[in-house]
Design a protein around this motif. Structure first.
Motif, short mmCIF file in Angstrom:
data_model
loop_
_atom_site.label_atom_id
_atom_site.label_comp_id
_atom_site.label_asym_id
_atom_site.label_seq_id
_atom_site.Cartn_x
_atom_site.Cartn_y
_atom_site.Cartn_z
N ASN A 133 29.46 46.74 34.56
CA ASN A 133 29.91 45.61 35.02
C ASN A 133 31.56 45.86 35.42
OD1 ASN A 133 28.56 44.22 32.15
ND2 ASN A 133 27.98 43.33 34.15
N HIS A 155 36.83 40.95 41.11
CA HIS A 155 36.57 42.05 40.65
C HIS A 155 36.93 42.20 39.13
CE1 HIS A 155 36.54 44.56 44.40
NE2 HIS A 155 35.27 43.87 44.43
N VAL A 156 36.18 43.13 38.39
CA VAL A 156 36.70 43.39 36.84
C VAL A 156 37.18 44.69 36.71
CG1 VAL A 156 35.61 43.80 34.53
CG2 VAL A 156 34.46 42.01 36.09
N LYS A 163 39.88 40.17 34.62
CA LYS A 163 39.10 39.68 36.24
C LYS A 163 39.99 39.10 37.12
CE LYS A 163 34.94 37.11 37.67
NZ LYS A 163 34.33 35.89 37.30
#
Ligand code: COA
Length: 322
Positions: free
Chosen positions: A242, A302-303, A321
């Motif tokens: 993730n 985007h993380v 985030k």
């Protein structure tokens, strides 16, 4: 309603003067190849004689404020992470507040060595989440070159000067997902810099300079950063896949590679600035984050996992985030 803190602006500053490995190897017994192979560093920036943590912080902070399009008077809180403050007091935060004209901000410093900006981000996030602040400026600014013993080849090769900034604003959209900070004073003797103004008879001979047992620091750093990665992912019920970007503290390329491996991330997903900056202590994560935002690598949605490790020992992470 759940309230989040979100990144609304970033900034960074590096002094002009460059000090290369070749230059260092003219004054201590080392070489460019030794330094580069063991650390990943080729050069670092050195602040000018009239520059200070506050003056560099101002430049980085103004960039972040401009990127956010915000009026400095709307900032509620300024937290400066630094181990090289202009004064014992007032805080660098108060000096920065005056320089920015952020007259409504409460301002203070956080001292957590190289983890300082993650500690500051964590505090900022709690203030915003609780509703106590809406807009918070976090800055890391360091003049490491003035606390480095330039005759000690074990430390002088590592550090550099610079400043980074993040402006956080309250939002009902997810931004900072979680922060995790830790300290363990059991390790206080592996990396330290006694304050010359408060030195005792016992430590006055080493006051004002960084002392480090590098190899021991290295081993604890690798293990500890591995653990904080797991802690952060578990807290968010997330998997390694993730994460879009790792923005690590820039201490040593071998520590960074070990953390990326733990995350099964390709080095293309890791923001690395240390080759030409060295370790800018509490500024390093914020400088790297700003660079990747400005060159377009980090995009909205985007993380990003930010992590750091420093004297104390202190360590921490922030999952954001963007
Ligand atoms: N040039 C050449 N030789 C050097 C040297 C230099 N700049 N610095 C140390 N050495 C020598 C040592 O004296 C030692 O020699 P010996 O074997 O004859 O005793 C040898 O190199 C190995 O020293 P060691 O300290 O074990 O090297 P290392 O591989 O651990 O690398 C560091 C040293 C400092 C680069 C590394 O330990 C490190 O990066 N540690 C983490 C530091 C850090 O991140 N600090 C900040 C935390 S926020």
């Amino acid at each position: 309603m759940i309230r989040f803190s979100r990144v609304i602006g970033t900034g960074g500053y590096l002094p002009e003067k460059v000090r290369t490995n070749e230059e260092i190897s003219q004054t201590v017994d080392t070489s460019d190849s030794w330094i580069y192979e063991r650390t990943g560093i080729k050069s670092r920036r050195i602040a000018g004689a009239d520059e200070s943590a506050a003056s560099m912080a101002e430049i980085a902070a103004r960039q972040a404020i401009e990127a956010a399009g915000c009026d400095p008077e709307t900032i509620d809180l300024i937290i400066v992470a630094t181990g090289t403050p202009d004064h014992v007091y007032p805080s660098t935060g108060c000096i920065l507040q005056q320089l920015l004209g952020a007259k409504n901000a409460v301002s203070f410093d956080v001292q957590a060595a190289c983890s300082g900006s993650i500690f500051a981000l964590s505090i900022a996030d709690q203030y915003i989440k609780s509703g106590a602040a809406k807009t918070v400026l976090v800055v890391g600014s360091e003049i490491c070159s003035r606390i480095v013993d330039w005759t000690d080849r074990g430390t002088c090769i590592l550090f550099g000067d610079g400043a980074g900034a993040i402006l956080l604003g309250a939002s009902d959209e997810a931004g900072v997902l979680s922060t995790h900070i830790h300290s363990d004073g059991e390790y206080k003797d592996l990396l330290y810099c006694p304050n010359p103004q408060a030195a005792t008879e016992t430590n006055k001979h080493e006051a004002g300079f960084i002392s480090m047992r590098g190899n021991e620091v290295f081993k604890v750093a690798v293990n500890t950063l591995g653990r904080i990665v797991d802690e952060t992912l578990e807290a968010n019920n997330m998997d390694k896949s993730n994460i879009d970007w790792l923005v690590p503290h820039q201490a040593n390329i071998r520590i960074i590679v070990a953390t990326a491996k733990k995350l099964k991330m390709s080095m293309d997903q890791v923001v690395v600035t240390l080759e030409h900056q060295g370790n800018t202590s509490s500024a390093s994560v914020l400088i790297a984050f700003n660079e990747a935002v400005r060159d377009g690598r980090i995009q909205r949605g985007h993380v990003i996992l930010l992590e750091a490790f420093g004297a104390g020992f202190t360590w921490g992470s922030a999952l954001i985030k963007y």
